[in-house]
Design an enzyme around this catalytic site. Structure first.
Site, PDB file in Angstrom:
ATOM      1  N   SER A 105     -29.805  29.917   7.275  1.00  9.84           N
ATOM      2  CA  SER A 105     -30.321  28.560   7.410  1.00  9.84           C
ATOM      3  C   SER A 105     -31.367  28.498   8.533  1.00  9.84           C
ATOM      4  O   SER A 105     -32.407  29.141   8.444  1.00  9.84           O
ATOM      5  CB  SER A 105     -29.143  27.596   7.624  1.00  9.84           C
ATOM      6  OG  SER A 105     -29.545  26.250   7.484  1.00  9.84           O
ATOM      7  N   ASP A 155     -28.517  24.245  -3.794  1.00 10.25           N
ATOM      8  CA  ASP A 155     -28.700  23.968  -2.364  1.00 10.25           C
ATOM      9  C   ASP A 155     -29.343  22.586  -2.192  1.00 10.25           C
ATOM     10  O   ASP A 155     -30.470  22.366  -2.654  1.00 10.25           O
ATOM     11  CB  ASP A 155     -29.600  25.048  -1.750  1.00 10.25           C
ATOM     12  CG  ASP A 155     -29.620  25.023  -0.226  1.00 10.25           C
ATOM     13  OD1 ASP A 155     -29.443  23.933   0.344  1.00 10.25           O
ATOM     14  OD2 ASP A 155     -29.829  26.086   0.371  1.00 10.25           O
ATOM     15  N   HIS A 186     -25.578  25.430  -0.188  1.00 12.99           N
ATOM     16  CA  HIS A 186     -26.173  25.929   1.057  1.00 12.99           C
ATOM     17  C   HIS A 186     -25.244  26.896   1.791  1.00 12.99           C
ATOM     18  O   HIS A 186     -25.700  27.721   2.575  1.00 12.99           O
ATOM     19  CB  HIS A 186     -26.532  24.745   1.970  1.00 12.99           C
ATOM     20  CG  HIS A 186     -27.479  25.101   3.080  1.00 12.99           C
ATOM     21  ND1 HIS A 186     -28.801  25.456   2.847  1.00 12.99           N
ATOM     22  CD2 HIS A 186     -27.300  25.182   4.429  1.00 12.99           C
ATOM     23  CE1 HIS A 186     -29.395  25.720   4.000  1.00 12.99           C
ATOM     24  NE2 HIS A 186     -28.515  25.579   4.976  1.00 12.99           N
TER      25      HIS A 186
END
Length: 208
Positions: A105, A155, A186
């Site tokens: 991320s 996501d 995610h």
């Protein structure tokens, strides 16, 4: 270490032939978050895991953002260069080769920025749920550096078009990009671990 130093963890290599990993956590993470992941995907590797120096509502990050998915690009550039300086110092201190970044991320986004801004810092990267970090990136020469980009089909944070654009951007800069879209959101999954482990093994085999 200088003022560019990050709070970090370092785990020495168990196998001198395994590539060192630079572990870069997501928003709200810290230096211990990805140690387990690093050990799973490359058991013998040295692990260098810094904590992001930017706080967002008390949560560590590697650079500032203006909103979800909207980055402060001046800060991205500054923080990526700081991280590059830290890696150079840590390599001298711990006697490391150029590491492969493993970022999740926000950590994947700073790793992508580092590839584009300071191509010599990393030997390659595993980018988990990454986005394009810079709207106007510099012309980088990545010279075949291996990059694994793992995206989530569901996501809610990273649109499929954005991760595809990142894969294209890195490929155009000369990286050897493997991009896989997984049937997940995610968060990380077992498939990420398996694919990352297999990819690291293939990179090691080519290096040997």
């Amino acid at each position: 270490m200088t003022e560019t130093a990050f709070i970090h963890r370092f785990e020495p290599a168990g196998d001198a032939g395994s590539p060192p990993l630079l572990l870069l956590h997501g928003t709200g993470g810290e230096e211990n978050d990805l140690l387990g992941l690093g050990q799973m995907i490359s058991p013998g590797s040295a692990l260098l895991s810094p904590r992001g120096r930017v706080l967002e509502h008390g949560m560590p990050r590697f650079f500032r953002r203006l909103a979800e998915g909207v980055f402060d690009e001046d800060d991205v550039r500054r923080r990526a260069n700081e991280l590059g300086d830290f890696v150079a110092e840590a390599r001298q201190r711990y006697g490391l080769a150029a590491p492969i970044a493993v970022g999740f991320s926000n950590g994947a986004n700073i790793a992508a920025a580092l590839l584009l801004l300071q191509p010599d810092v990393l030997a390659g990267a595993i980018l988990l749920r990454a986005m394009v970090p810079l709207s106007d990136p510099p012309k980088a020469e990545l010279g075949g550096k291996p990059v694994l980009l793992l995206s989530g089909q569901a996501d809610p944070i990273v649109p499929a078009s954005n991760s595809a654009r990142l894969a294209a951007l890195l490929s155009q800069a000369g990286a050897s990009v493997t991009h896989k879209v997984l049937p997940v959101g995610h968060q990380l999954s077992q498939a990420d671990v398996t694919l990352a482990r297999d990819w690291i093994s293939s990179v090691e085999a080519k290096a040997a």
